[in-house]
Design an enzyme around this catalytic site. Structure first.
Site, PDB file in Angstrom:
ATOM      1  N   HIS A  36     -36.656-106.204  23.513  1.00 12.24           N
ATOM      2  CA  HIS A  36     -36.808-106.351  24.339  1.00 12.24           C
ATOM      3  C   HIS A  36     -38.542-105.844  24.783  1.00 12.24           C
ATOM      4  O   HIS A  36     -38.578-105.160  25.598  1.00 12.24           O
ATOM      5  CB  HIS A  36     -36.055-105.373  24.973  1.00 12.24           C
ATOM      6  CG  HIS A  36     -35.286-105.725  26.866  1.00 12.24           C
ATOM      7  ND1 HIS A  36     -36.427-104.699  27.736  1.00 12.24           N
ATOM      8  CD2 HIS A  36     -34.995-106.568  27.683  1.00 12.24           C
ATOM      9  CE1 HIS A  36     -36.139-105.663  28.973  1.00 12.24           C
ATOM     10  NE2 HIS A  36     -35.686-106.758  29.125  1.00 12.24           N
ATOM     11  N   GLU A  79     -34.000 -92.879  42.140  1.00 11.08           N
ATOM     12  CA  GLU A  79     -34.469 -93.940  41.725  1.00 11.08           C
ATOM     13  C   GLU A  79     -35.296 -93.759  43.423  1.00 11.08           C
ATOM     14  O   GLU A  79     -35.112 -93.740  44.389  1.00 11.08           O
ATOM     15  CB  GLU A  79     -34.303 -94.803  40.820  1.00 11.08           C
ATOM     16  CG  GLU A  79     -33.952 -94.437  40.127  1.00 11.08           C
ATOM     17  CD  GLU A  79     -34.104 -96.021  38.751  1.00 11.08           C
ATOM     18  OE1 GLU A  79     -34.370 -97.114  39.330  1.00 11.08           O
ATOM     19  OE2 GLU A  79     -32.980 -95.548  37.604  1.00 11.08           O
ATOM     20  N   ASP A  83     -32.558 -98.363  33.113  1.00 10.84           N
ATOM     21  CA  ASP A  83     -31.702 -99.336  34.126  1.00 10.84           C
ATOM     22  C   ASP A  83     -31.120-100.092  33.582  1.00 10.84           C
ATOM     23  O   ASP A  83     -30.000-100.888  34.579  1.00 10.84           O
ATOM     24  CB  ASP A  83     -32.768 -99.593  34.642  1.00 10.84           C
ATOM     25  CG  ASP A  83     -33.194 -98.117  35.665  1.00 10.84           C
ATOM     26  OD1 ASP A  83     -32.616 -97.117  36.928  1.00 10.84           O
ATOM     27  OD2 ASP A  83     -33.906 -98.312  35.798  1.00 10.84           O
TER      28      ASP A  83
END
Length: 571
Positions: free
Chosen positions: A150, A322, A211
């Protein structure tokens, strides 16, 4: 192979000996010019025999010599040191199927390694790194640990080096300890989603998350690991008790705050520069049964930011905070209806988001079944002091796992449409609290006034929850914001959704931050020169360099970060 123009001397040498041998042979086949006595004939024949044998020996020697040279050249051109193939490993090195290790989520850099290590044990990693360490500075081989791939800019790639597939790492099974001070021992290649599923079986879970949960422990610990819980618990690197690390010398070292503490703090947020995290002990807390998930909208940034800052400092507050920036989103509230219920459906249906820049506050409160009524009262009380647009209050109740794994739902949808494996020119910034309004005015009001190419996260964090002994770099102020531009580019597009346009926008944002002297720091940083890295680390640079010279003095590890070059001075 001998026709390679880089080695003309081989051709010359080969031709020279071939010609000499041919001349010797032809000489012996010529007829005699005069009669010779039998004694002289025998002596002549013996001498000829010796000369023939000598020439055969020399010719055989040269063939063997040239074969050896050819083998050496082959190994040289392949970029694979033969010694790697001689290592005794529990797992294996793959020298053929290496292309996947040259890709990542960013889809912008593709640097092929020479080999991919699939370790079955920590000793496999240590053996490989130590072997390359012992090869010394004359070898250009480097090593990169790759988790779930990632990375955004080739950080987990190693051009003509060795990439370690950390998800292959076998070791002691994940073990949850449900004691007074609960924790879980996991492999550095373990995914956070797997830790979630295993720990909730014991009614426990890690305190701080990212997240997106389909990331490895070693990957997030090498950066920081942040999400909406970080204002309260700090980043993931503030919630780890102990690590097992393989250094750039191939040493396996256990470290914690009390044992080898310098290495422990170096590796956390260290961008893979000081060691490869092979095992971790992570702090746990009781896991809730359900989550009350809330979204509200603001049209004024100052009001939005004031409410966010109030919530992260309040004594009784939410468990997750958030925010998002919505630039010219059509039918925004209608899109929410698939996951949320409006508190007032009539008012919500009349709200128009077209052409506006709006700011979404996203909140979550954890619920246990026997405390549901009390939690609902607390949520109502907390919401009552906020100044959001009343018609935009949307609520939902979901399971704890469903809430934490929410981004994966979007991933599945994007993959089904072929929109996941596209370029992701993300830009993640830490902005000091005192500069966030200037930043928002210029970036959201000017640079991104018309459109955005993906989610824009924005939420405040408390510096007191971060450990300044780690290697991560954050602004100096007590409160700072994460602003994350999570853009996706449409391949081959030359328009506003294309890679070139997004990179130009990112550049404009960074240039503004520099010109306005906002004191911004990049999260998941990417720079191309050591001077830029020196500026990024600021006063921490000298400590960072000292740690590098201690734990990875040959700069073998994580070359994709482009901080240090192997066999080059660090200062």
């Amino acid at each position: 192979m001998l026709q390679n123009p880089s080695f003309p001397w081989l051709l010359h040498l080969s031709g020279f000996f071939s010609q000499r041998n041919w001349n010797c042979k032809t000489k012996h086949l010529q007829p005699l010019a005069s009669p010779i006595s039998s004694g002289k004939l025998m002596r002549y024949t013996a001498a000829s025999f010796l000369r023939q044998n000598n020439m055969l020996f020399i010719r055989s020697f040269m063939v063997l010599f040239l074969c050896c040279i050819t083998v050496k050249i082959n190994l040289c051109f392949s970029g694979i040191p033969y010694s790697l193939k001689t290592l005794t490993l529990d797992g294996h090195l793959n020298f053929d199927e290496v292309h996947n290790a040259a890709r990542d989520f960013g889809n912008r850099y593709q640097l092929l390694p020479s080999a991919v290590l699939h370790p079955n044990s920590v000793s496999d990693i240590a053996t490989t790194v130590k072997h390359i360490w012992e090869m010394g500075s004359h070898s250009e081989l480097t090593v990169a640990a790759r988790g779930h791939g990632h990375s955004l800019q080739g950080q987990a790639q190693a051009h003509q080096g060795v990439v370690i597939n950390m998800e292959s790492l076998q070791g002691p099974k994940m073990q949850v300890y449900a004691e007074n001070s609960s924790y879980v021992d996991v492999s550095g290649g373990e995914l956070w989603i797997n830790i979630l599923h295993e720990s909730v079986k014991y009614g426990l879970a890690p305190k701080s998350w990212t997240d997106y949960l389909h990331l490895t422990v070693g990957g997030t610990f090498s950066n920081a690991g942040i999400s909406g819980q970080a204002f309260q618990h700090g980043p993931q690197i503030s919630n780890v008790h102990q690590l097992e690390v393989v250094t750039g010398k191939g040493e396996i070292i256990n470290c914690s705050e009390k044992q080898n503490s310098e290495l422990f703090h170096s590796v956390l947020g260290g961008l893979g520069q000081f060691g490869i995290i092979t095992r971790a002990r992570i702090s746990l807390e009781p896991a809730p049964d359900m989550v009350k998930w809330i979204r509200v909208l603001y049209s004024d940034f100052a009001t939005f930011a004031r409410d966010q800052e109030y919530l992260i400092s309040a004594e009784k507050t939410f468990d997750y905070i958030e925010g998002f920036v919505m630039v010219n989103r059509t039918g925004l509230l209608n899109n929410w209806r698939s996951s949320f219920d409006p508190q007032d459906p009539v008012q919500a249906s009349q709200f128009k988001s077209d052409g506006q820049t709006l700011f979404c506050l996203e909140l979550a409160k954890y619920i246990n079944k026997d405390e549901k009524d009390l939690v609902n009262q607390e949520v109502e009380s907390s919401l009552s002091v906020l100044n959001y647009i009343p018609s935009t209050l949307f609520l939902s109740e979901v399971s704890y796992i469903e809430f934490l794994d929410r981004v994966h739902v979007s991933e599945v949808k994007l993959r089904s449409k072929g929109l996941w494996e596209v370029p992701h020119p993300w830009l993640n910034l830490f902005i000091p609290q005192s500069k966030i309004h200037d930043f928002a005015r210029e970036v959201f009001g000017n640079i991104l006034a018309e459109t955005s190419n993906g989610p824009i996260l924005i939420y405040p964090l408390n510096k007191s929850k971060w450990d300044n002994r780690t290697s991560v770099v954050i602004p100096e102020e007590d409160v700072f914001y994460l602003v994350a531009f999570l853009s996706s580019a449409v391949p081959s597009s030359k328009g506003t959704d294309g890679l070139e346009h997004i990179l130009t926008q990112n550049k404009r944002i960074l240039e503004y931050c520099e010109t306005a002297r906002l004191g911004v720091k990049q999260y998941l940083p990417h720079y191309t020169t050591q001077e830029q890295w020196r500026s990024h680390f600021g006063p921490q640079w000298e400590v960072f360099v000292q740690r590098k010279s201690t734990y990875d003095p040959l700069a073998i590890l994580a070359p994709g970060q482009r901080i240090f070059q192997k066999a080059m001075p660090f200062s």
